[in-house]
Design a protein around this motif. Structure first.
Motif, PDB file in Angstrom:
ATOM      1  N   TRP A   1       8.532   5.215 -16.168  1.00 14.59           N
ATOM      2  CA  TRP A   1       9.256   4.344 -15.610  1.00 14.59           C
ATOM      3  C   TRP A   1       9.314   4.336 -14.316  1.00 14.59           C
ATOM      4  O   TRP A   1       9.485   3.305 -13.586  1.00 14.59           O
ATOM      5  CB  TRP A   1      11.000   4.684 -16.156  1.00 14.59           C
ATOM      6  N   ILE A   2       8.609   5.538 -13.784  1.00 10.88           N
ATOM      7  CA  ILE A   2       8.290   5.504 -12.226  1.00 10.88           C
ATOM      8  C   ILE A   2       7.500   4.181 -11.837  1.00 10.88           C
ATOM      9  O   ILE A   2       7.761   3.669 -10.824  1.00 10.88           O
ATOM     10  CB  ILE A   2       7.703   6.492 -11.751  1.00 10.88           C
ATOM     11  N   PRO A   3       6.359   4.121 -12.280  1.00  7.67           N
ATOM     12  CA  PRO A   3       5.527   2.885 -12.027  1.00  7.67           C
ATOM     13  C   PRO A   3       6.399   1.561 -12.121  1.00  7.67           C
ATOM     14  O   PRO A   3       5.962   0.671 -11.126  1.00  7.67           O
ATOM     15  CB  PRO A   3       4.418   2.583 -12.560  1.00  7.67           C
ATOM     16  N   LEU A   4       7.182   1.392 -12.920  1.00 12.08           N
ATOM     17  CA  LEU A   4       7.794   0.392 -13.260  1.00 12.08           C
ATOM     18  C   LEU A   4       8.827  -0.223 -12.080  1.00 12.08           C
ATOM     19  O   LEU A   4       9.040  -1.095 -11.330  1.00 12.08           O
ATOM     20  CB  LEU A   4       8.560  -0.041 -14.564  1.00 12.08           C
ATOM     21  N   VAL A   5       9.706   1.118 -11.780  1.00  7.85           N
ATOM     22  CA  VAL A   5      10.589   0.909 -10.897  1.00  7.85           C
ATOM     23  C   VAL A   5       9.986   0.766  -9.578  1.00  7.85           C
ATOM     24  O   VAL A   5      10.402   0.067  -8.516  1.00  7.85           O
ATOM     25  CB  VAL A   5      11.714   2.292 -10.570  1.00  7.85           C
ATOM     26  N   GLY A   6       8.678   1.560  -9.168  1.00  7.77           N
ATOM     27  CA  GLY A   6       7.944   1.294  -7.859  1.00  7.77           C
ATOM     28  C   GLY A   6       7.375  -0.077  -7.658  1.00  7.77           C
ATOM     29  O   GLY A   6       7.637  -0.655  -6.434  1.00  7.77           O
ATOM     30  N   PHE A   7       6.910  -0.721  -8.869  1.00  8.09           N
ATOM     31  CA  PHE A   7       6.862  -2.184  -8.831  1.00  8.09           C
ATOM     32  C   PHE A   7       7.862  -3.158  -8.322  1.00  8.09           C
ATOM     33  O   PHE A   7       7.439  -4.017  -7.474  1.00  8.09           O
ATOM     34  CB  PHE A   7       6.115  -2.560 -10.265  1.00  8.09           C
ATOM     35  N   VAL A   8       8.973  -2.982  -8.810  1.00  4.95           N
ATOM     36  CA  VAL A   8      10.069  -3.596  -8.648  1.00  4.95           C
ATOM     37  C   VAL A   8      10.471  -3.704  -7.054  1.00  4.95           C
ATOM     38  O   VAL A   8      10.736  -4.541  -6.565  1.00  4.95           O
ATOM     39  CB  VAL A   8      11.287  -3.647  -9.511  1.00  4.95           C
ATOM     40  N   ALA A   9      10.835  -2.340  -6.746  1.00  4.21           N
ATOM     41  CA  ALA A   9      11.089  -2.099  -5.345  1.00  4.21           C
ATOM     42  C   ALA A   9       9.969  -2.514  -4.256  1.00  4.21           C
ATOM     43  O   ALA A   9      10.451  -2.971  -3.142  1.00  4.21           O
ATOM     44  CB  ALA A   9      11.343  -0.497  -5.243  1.00  4.21           C
ATOM     45  N   THR A  10       8.762  -2.452  -4.742  1.00  3.78           N
ATOM     46  CA  THR A  10       7.822  -2.757  -3.510  1.00  3.78           C
ATOM     47  C   THR A  10       7.641  -4.240  -3.489  1.00  3.78           C
ATOM     48  O   THR A  10       7.542  -4.716  -2.436  1.00  3.78           O
ATOM     49  CB  THR A  10       6.457  -2.110  -3.951  1.00  3.78           C
TER      50      THR A  10
ATOM     51  N   THR B   1       4.685   5.558  -5.050  1.00  2.97           N
ATOM     52  CA  THR B   1       4.865   5.534  -6.293  1.00  2.97           C
ATOM     53  C   THR B   1       3.813   6.614  -7.352  1.00  2.97           C
ATOM     54  O   THR B   1       4.256   7.345  -8.100  1.00  2.97           O
ATOM     55  CB  THR B   1       4.605   4.047  -7.206  1.00  2.97           C
ATOM     56  N   ALA B   2       2.715   6.628  -6.865  1.00  4.15           N
ATOM     57  CA  ALA B   2       1.804   7.439  -7.628  1.00  4.15           C
ATOM     58  C   ALA B   2       1.936   8.911  -7.281  1.00  4.15           C
ATOM     59  O   ALA B   2       2.027   9.540  -8.286  1.00  4.15           O
ATOM     60  CB  ALA B   2       0.320   7.096  -7.283  1.00  4.15           C
ATOM     61  N   TRP B   3       2.451   9.193  -6.020  1.00  2.97           N
ATOM     62  CA  TRP B   3       2.876  10.597  -5.883  1.00  2.97           C
ATOM     63  C   TRP B   3       4.090  11.096  -6.515  1.00  2.97           C
ATOM     64  O   TRP B   3       4.050  11.981  -7.044  1.00  2.97           O
ATOM     65  CB  TRP B   3       3.173  10.562  -4.409  1.00  2.97           C
TER      66      TRP B   3
ATOM     67  N   GLY C   1       0.849  -1.129   0.168  1.00  2.00           N
ATOM     68  CA  GLY C   1       0.036  -0.038   0.021  1.00  2.00           C
ATOM     69  C   GLY C   1       0.719   1.270   0.038  1.00  2.00           C
ATOM     70  O   GLY C   1       0.501   2.012  -0.723  1.00  2.00           O
ATOM     71  N   VAL C   2       1.889   1.158   0.886  1.00  4.95           N
ATOM     72  CA  VAL C   2       2.722   2.537   0.899  1.00  4.95           C
ATOM     73  C   VAL C   2       3.409   2.680  -0.324  1.00  4.95           C
ATOM     74  O   VAL C   2       3.657   3.818  -0.696  1.00  4.95           O
ATOM     75  CB  VAL C   2       3.633   2.409   2.225  1.00  4.95           C
TER      76      VAL C   2
END
Length: 179
Positions: free
Chosen positions: A142-151, A126-128, A120-121
């Motif tokens: 690329w931010i949603p992709l990196v956010g997905f991998v990191a999360t 990522t959205a912010w 959730g966080v």
């Protein structure tokens, strides 16, 4: 004849101050007032809402929103599944073709909840970050992709800890992987 008299009158504003040059370029009514020998009108104050909004390429914005929407659906369904961690673990075992029962209930619920919070966080962050980058008109897909991998990596650590809390379940899983 002095230098001032022999020199032709400037035609292109070479004696104008930088402020006068900017005013003439941006506002033609200032040029007209200056040529008429009248004080130029005051520059209107920009409204707070009239700040120019820069937009990036349309394809980037579409791809970014599609990735964020897919991520939201994926995150919500994963969080719902992690709330019943024993069921989540047993479904994962079934996918691997293992008939095993997860018995470390307290560890499963704690680490499943921790993974849910991380998902959730991670999505909100990522959205912010994506929104901030889009507002500046910069490439953001690329931010949603990196956010997905990191999360997913962080939440995966929580899931792994929960799975290792049940040695019998883990043994059944590793037996399948070894074969």
């Amino acid at each position: 004849m002095s230098d001032g008299e022999s020199r032709p009158r400037p035609q292109y504003g070479e004696y104008a101050t930088p402020e006068e040059q900017r005013a003439r370029i941006q506002r033609p009514e200032v040029t007209e007032a200056l040529e008429a020998g009248v004080a130029p009108p005051a520059e209107p104050a920009p409204a707070a809402d009239s700040a120019p909004r820069v937009r990036g390429p349309l394809a980037d914005r579409i791809a970014t929103f599609v990735l964020l929407a897919y991520g939201l659906v994926s995150i919500v369904s994963t969080i719902v599944q992690l709330q019943d961690f024993p069921g989540y673990a047993e479904r994962a075992a079934q996918i691997l073709g293992v008939d095993a029962t997860y018995t470390a209930l307290s560890a499963g619920y704690v680490w499943g909840a921790a993974a849910s919070v991380i998902y959730g966080v991670g999505y909100v962050l990522t959205a912010w970050l994506t929104w901030r980058r889009l507002r500046r008109g910069r490439i953001a897909f690329w931010i949603p992709l990196v956010g997905f991998v990191a999360t997913t990596l962080l939440a995966g650590v929580c899931v792994t800890i929960a799975l290792t809390a049940d040695p019998a379940f883990l043994s059944a899983l590793t037996g399948v992987v070894a074969n």
